[in-house]
Design a protein around this motif. Structure first.
Motif, PDB file in Angstrom:
ATOM      1  N   VAL A 151      35.233  33.195 -20.195  1.00 54.34           N
ATOM      2  CA  VAL A 151      36.629  32.777 -20.383  1.00 54.34           C
ATOM      3  C   VAL A 151      37.150  32.211 -19.058  1.00 54.34           C
ATOM      4  O   VAL A 151      37.001  32.840 -18.005  1.00 54.34           O
ATOM      5  CB  VAL A 151      37.499  33.969 -20.834  1.00 54.34           C
ATOM      6  CG1 VAL A 151      38.957  33.540 -20.962  1.00 54.34           C
ATOM      7  CG2 VAL A 151      36.986  34.510 -22.158  1.00 54.34           C
ATOM      8  N   ARG A 186      39.248  37.336 -24.362  1.00 54.26           N
ATOM      9  CA  ARG A 186      38.329  38.160 -23.568  1.00 54.26           C
ATOM     10  C   ARG A 186      37.911  39.405 -24.334  1.00 54.26           C
ATOM     11  O   ARG A 186      36.826  39.941 -24.136  1.00 54.26           O
ATOM     12  CB  ARG A 186      38.993  38.552 -22.238  1.00 54.26           C
ATOM     13  CG  ARG A 186      38.979  37.457 -21.196  1.00 54.26           C
ATOM     14  CD  ARG A 186      39.394  37.997 -19.825  1.00 54.26           C
ATOM     15  NE  ARG A 186      40.785  38.426 -19.826  1.00 54.26           N
ATOM     16  CZ  ARG A 186      41.820  37.634 -19.532  1.00 54.26           C
ATOM     17  NH1 ARG A 186      41.597  36.375 -19.207  1.00 54.26           N
ATOM     18  NH2 ARG A 186      43.045  38.099 -19.558  1.00 54.26           N
ATOM     19  N   ALA A 230      33.454  37.704 -22.253  1.00 56.44           N
ATOM     20  CA  ALA A 230      34.565  37.756 -21.298  1.00 56.44           C
ATOM     21  C   ALA A 230      34.283  36.940 -20.043  1.00 56.44           C
ATOM     22  O   ALA A 230      35.185  36.293 -19.488  1.00 56.44           O
ATOM     23  CB  ALA A 230      34.864  39.214 -20.941  1.00 56.44           C
ATOM     24  N   GLU A 231      33.013  36.972 -19.578  1.00 58.78           N
ATOM     25  CA  GLU A 231      32.677  36.276 -18.342  1.00 58.78           C
ATOM     26  C   GLU A 231      32.837  34.761 -18.464  1.00 58.78           C
ATOM     27  O   GLU A 231      33.014  34.045 -17.470  1.00 58.78           O
ATOM     28  CB  GLU A 231      31.228  36.590 -17.931  1.00 58.78           C
ATOM     29  CG  GLU A 231      30.977  38.039 -17.559  1.00 58.78           C
ATOM     30  CD  GLU A 231      30.866  38.941 -18.783  1.00 58.78           C
ATOM     31  OE1 GLU A 231      30.722  38.407 -19.897  1.00 58.78           O
ATOM     32  OE2 GLU A 231      30.970  40.178 -18.608  1.00 58.78           O
ATOM     33  N   MET A 291      44.838  34.869 -24.030  1.00 58.28           N
ATOM     34  CA  MET A 291      43.650  34.899 -23.185  1.00 58.28           C
ATOM     35  C   MET A 291      43.061  36.307 -23.143  1.00 58.28           C
ATOM     36  O   MET A 291      41.832  36.480 -23.088  1.00 58.28           O
ATOM     37  CB  MET A 291      43.982  34.417 -21.775  1.00 58.28           C
ATOM     38  CG  MET A 291      44.448  32.973 -21.706  1.00 58.28           C
ATOM     39  SD  MET A 291      43.314  31.779 -22.470  1.00 58.28           S
ATOM     40  CE  MET A 291      41.943  31.829 -21.341  1.00 58.28           C
ATOM     41  N   GLU A 292      43.922  37.327 -23.183  1.00 59.28           N
ATOM     42  CA  GLU A 292      43.431  38.708 -23.224  1.00 59.28           C
ATOM     43  C   GLU A 292      42.689  38.963 -24.537  1.00 59.28           C
ATOM     44  O   GLU A 292      41.640  39.622 -24.567  1.00 59.28           O
ATOM     45  CB  GLU A 292      44.603  39.674 -23.074  1.00 59.28           C
ATOM     46  CG  GLU A 292      44.185  41.139 -22.995  1.00 59.28           C
ATOM     47  CD  GLU A 292      45.362  42.086 -22.807  1.00 59.28           C
ATOM     48  OE1 GLU A 292      45.130  43.299 -22.832  1.00 59.28           O
ATOM     49  OE2 GLU A 292      46.497  41.594 -22.639  1.00 59.28           O
TER      50      GLU A 292
END
Length: 879
Positions: free
Chosen positions: A626, A850, A623-624, A846-847
């Protein structure tokens, strides 16, 4: 007992039958290589059955000859090459030929002619007589022009008492034969050269000579295993797998006899990845090593006036500026690369220095390049020794000398350069820079580096080096018909017809010797695997004829192939471990057939993630990592292919902009955008104005926008003329647009919208308004039909939809400006709805990324056609 021990024992018994133990110091045994000394000594000990034995002198013929002192000095190859080159240059017979390569080939032919003399002259007088006798015999012979040329040049070069390497060897053998006073035993596997055979004949006139020829010892040949690969990669993987299995079985002396050097390189890389180092008896020419590449890059950059590609290649070498830290070097290269690509300077060191005038960390390396270039003045001729001295001076200035001193191959290269400089001090020939460069390139291509620092049970070697040698296992690599028999050394200028006319060995002679060496290898070794590629680039390839005949004979006799197993046997197991995967247990069938080895390769590919990609990649991103914001082009990339987005915008593998040497369509498009922005800022409305006046204004602005391109490239006029064709059509379209009530509002407006969890950024070309209504326009120098195709599937191209969303516009369209036509191309779907759906899709995708969703390489062919990431996803290997 192994086949090799049986053969060595037979030799030992014959020697001891004639010379009883324990003192064998009165005899000499000639070996094909010193590797045969230990097994022969062990065989003598076994046959003598004594606790101690005084061993005979065991030596190779070349080493024995080198021990004979000579009174005259011996000319080096570099001295002979320079002398012959000058002679050829004076004759002017080969005006357009590469005289240095011709010189190299001629010197080899000269040496062979010297060795082919009908006798073994022991001094200058007898050599001169032998040469004259050979010359007289050829005078009346019918020789073709090339053969006559070679012979006449050789005859002319033999005048005088000075020695070359071939004559020195000849005299040393003559002295050994004349002083023969002890029995001589010879181990041989294939035919000797004529000179060495004459040595034996003359030696035999004074003392006993006994030859043990493997071809005559009725040795049984081992039956090799065969593996036919479908690609270079598969052959290399199979070879590396087999070596690892043999090591796991306990084999500690494994030979890889490489016929195909390309496969050998890949095999070595795979073995080193598996932490298996490989010793190399064959070595590599300096021309193929990075230590000499830095010299080539330096001289290429100098000769091309520091063309930007050549300069960057030079500065990226790890050997230049070795007195700077690695961080400083990388920083300087990065700064220069960014500066060149931004400013578009193609070549010229002084131009680069001017660009970097205020960049201290960059200016200093460039200034050193200028200082080094001054020491290598290209304008005047110099001797070879002077050029080498100038090269050394420039290397000192650039810190290359220090860099090479930190590398084993670099140290040997420095010694070679210094040795050539000293050898050529007395040569007075003067050469242009280009001539000297060709000489240096040839010297580097003939000098070989062998890394003696590696001690490994696995070694690369060549066929001739395996004579009378026994290994635990042998891998014959690259044994297709193109590589075995290999091409004879030389032959670019003077072919087999010339060699035959001069009674010199031909390719057939070379092939026969290779065949005998191969049979000797099979006679001495019980465990052999043969690999080759059965097809390449869609074309079938044949196994070497030597091995195909053997394979057919084995099949006809239904000979059972030996298992080629070590201590573990069929029931043994080897564990191939990977830190990130479960342990993979493989059956140790080291000499297995193709099916077994293929099965092991498939197992390895399935369990080892570091193997070459064989499936569609779909990486997962933490996640970090993205991105927090996405550009319009980035969003388009995500839609076209998630893996492309991953590589470009997460790994940041975007291609750097090239330093442009010619105007491209992108430049044309940028100029059109700039022209229209300036025009509409000056003339927001064209209605009611004179059309000729508007076109004249557009032309003035166009000339100004194209001015810099016109100054640097004449081809810019063609692009400008192309634009001029569209001026009337554009003004007509603009007037029609205004007639519909639209008015120009702004252009080149940037936006940065915060969506849920992601920011969307970009820049629109133009915004028109009609009361409260908004129309987003995007200029395209493309055909209207192509643009319509982009909009055919809603959501495939996100550009207009995102522009409309960012400016809350109800309408959006492309303006096609191409081939004198201007046309509005708008989506057929509801633009506000399309804009809303595109924004929501971006937030959702994008979610998902992540949250750990994979990013597959699923682009359609049209998206992949010009994708720079294709080499990363390796689509061609898994589709």
């Amino acid at each position: 007992m192994s086949s090799a021990n049986v053969l060595f024992d037979r030799v030992a018994q014959r020697i001891l039958a004639a010379h009883p133990a324990p003192d064998l110091r009165g005899i000499t045994i000639l070996l094909p290589n010193m590797h045969a000394a230990q097994p022969l000594a062990q065989a003598l000990m076994r046959a003598a059955q004594r606790p101690a034995l005084l061993l005979p002198q065991m030596v190779t013929l070349n080493e024995w000859a080198q021990s004979v002192p000579l009174e005259a000095a011996v000319a080096t190859d570099s001295q002979r090459s320079a002398l012959l080159y000058q002679q050829l240059r004076k004759l002017q017979w080969f005006e357009h030929a590469d005289l240095w390569s011709m010189t190299q080939e001629l010197l080899k032919l000269f040496d062979e002619l010297t060795h082919s003399l009908g006798e073994l002259p022991g001094d200058a007088e007898s050599f001169a007589a032998a040469v004259q006798q050979a010359y007289a015999a050829r005078q009346n012979a019918t020789l073709q022009l090339e053969a006559r040329l070679v012979f006449e040049l050789w005859h002319a070069m033999q005048v005088g008492a000075e020695l070359d390497g071939a004559r020195a060897y000849q005299q040393q053998l003559a002295k050994l034969a004349a002083g023969a006073d002890s029995p001589l035993y010879v181990l041989r596997a294939s035919e000797w050269d004529a000179l060495e055979q004459r040595f034996l004949e003359e030696y035999e006139q004074h003392a006993v000579v006994k030859v043990f020829d493997l071809r005559e010892m009725e040795a049984l040949l081992s039956a090799p295993r065969f593996f036919a690969a479908t690609s270079l990669e598969q052959e290399a993987r199979a070879a590396a797998m087999q070596v690892r299995l043999w090591l796991a079985e306990g084999k500690r002396d494994i030979a890889i006899v490489a016929q195909d050097r390309v496969v050998a390189r890949r095999t070595r890389a795979l073995l080193e990845r598996a932490e298996v180092l490989v010793a190399d008896e064959t070595g590599w020419t300096f021309a193929t090593l990075s230590v000499s590449t830095v010299l080539d890059r330096w001289l290429t950059a100098l000769q091309s006036d520091f063309y930007h590609h050549d300069l960057l290649d030079l500065l990226k070498s790890p050997f230049i500026f070795a007195d700077m830290t690695a961080g400083e070097r990388k920083s300087a290269v990065y700064q220069l690369e960014q500066l060149l690509r931004k400013q578009g300077v193609v070549a010229g060191l002084e131009k680069f220095l001017a660009l970097a005038e205020h960049e201290v960390t960059l200016h200093q390396p460039l200034a050193r390049l200028r200082q080094a270039a001054a020491s290598l003045e290209q304008g005047r001729k110099k001797t070879l020794a002077e050029w080498l001295a100038a090269l050394q001076q420039s290397m000192d200035v650039l810190g290359i000398d220090k860099g090479l001193q930190q590398d084993d191959a670099g140290q040997q290269l420095l010694r070679a350069l210094d040795g050539w400089r000293q050898e050529l001090q007395d040569d007075t020939g003067r050469y242009r820079f280009a001539e000297w460069r060709r000489w240096l390139a040839q010297q580097l291509d003939t000098e070989t580096f062998r890394d003696s620092s590696i001690d490994s049970p696995v070694r690369f070697t060549h066929l001739a080096a395996t004579r009378w040698r026994a290994f635990d296992a042998v891998l014959l690599l690259g044994c297709d018909a193109d590589h075995l028999p290999s091409a004879a050394d030389g032959g670019r200028w003077f072919n087999d017809a010339v060699r035959s006319a001069l009674n010199l060995p031909t390719r057939a002679t070379h092939a026969t010797r290779q065949h005998h060496d191969l049979l000797a290898l099979l006679a001495m070794n019980d465990c052999v695997l043969v690999t080759w590629q059965k097809d390449k680039d869609g074309e079938a390839r044949l196994l070497s004829p030597f091995l195909q005949i053997l394979r057919d004979e084995l099949a006809a006799s239904s000979l059972l192939l030996p298992p080629c197993r070590g201590k573990a046997g069929m029931g043994g197991e080897a564990e191939v471990q990977n830190d990130s995967t479960p342990t993979l247990t493989l059956p140790l069938q080291g000499g297995g057939d193709e099916g077994e080895l293929l099965a092991l390769l498939e197992l390895e590919a399935a369990h080892c993630p570091d193997m070459p990609q064989s499936a569609q990649p779909a990486p997962i991103v933490v996640a970090e990592a993205v991105p927090a914001s996405v550009s319009i082009s980035g969003y388009n990339s995500l839609v076209a292919c998630p893996y492309q987005f991953y590589a470009r915008h997460i790994l940041r593998l975007n291609e750097l902009d090239e330093v442009q040497e010619a105007i491209e369509k992108r430049d044309y498009g940028e100029r059109v955008h700039g022209i229209l922005q300036r025009f509409h800022e000056q003339y927001p409305q064209v209605s009611g104005r004179d059309a000729a006046e508007m076109e004249a204004a557009l032309r003035r602005i166009s000339e100004a926008e194209f001015a810099d391109l016109l100054a640097q490239d004449f081809a810019a006029r063609a692009w400008l003329a192309r634009w001029y064709l569209s001026l009337p059509a554009y003004l007509e379209w603009q007037a029609e647009n205004e007639a519909q009530g639209w008015r120009y509002a702004e252009s080149e407006s940037a936006f940065d919208w915060q969506l849920e969890g992601i920011r969307l950024r970009g820049r629109i070309d133009r915004l028109d308004v009609r009361g409260e209504e908004k129309l987003v326009l995007d200029y395209k120098t493309q055909d209207a039909q192509k643009l319509a195709n982009k909009l055919k599937d809603p959501g495939e191209d996100v550009q207009l939809a995102c522009y409309a969303y960012a400016h809350e516009a109800a309408d959006a369209a492309f303006v096609s400006i191409e081939n004198g036509k201007v046309k509005l191309v708008a989506p057929k779907d509801d633009v506000p709805l399309l804009a809303q759906l595109n924004a929501e899709r971006l937030v959702t995708v994008m979610e998902q990324i992540r949250g750990g969703a994979g990013m597959p390489a699923n682009g359609v062919d049209a998206a992949c056609m010009h994708c720079e990431i294709r080499g990363v996803c390796r689509k061609g290997e898994w589709v």
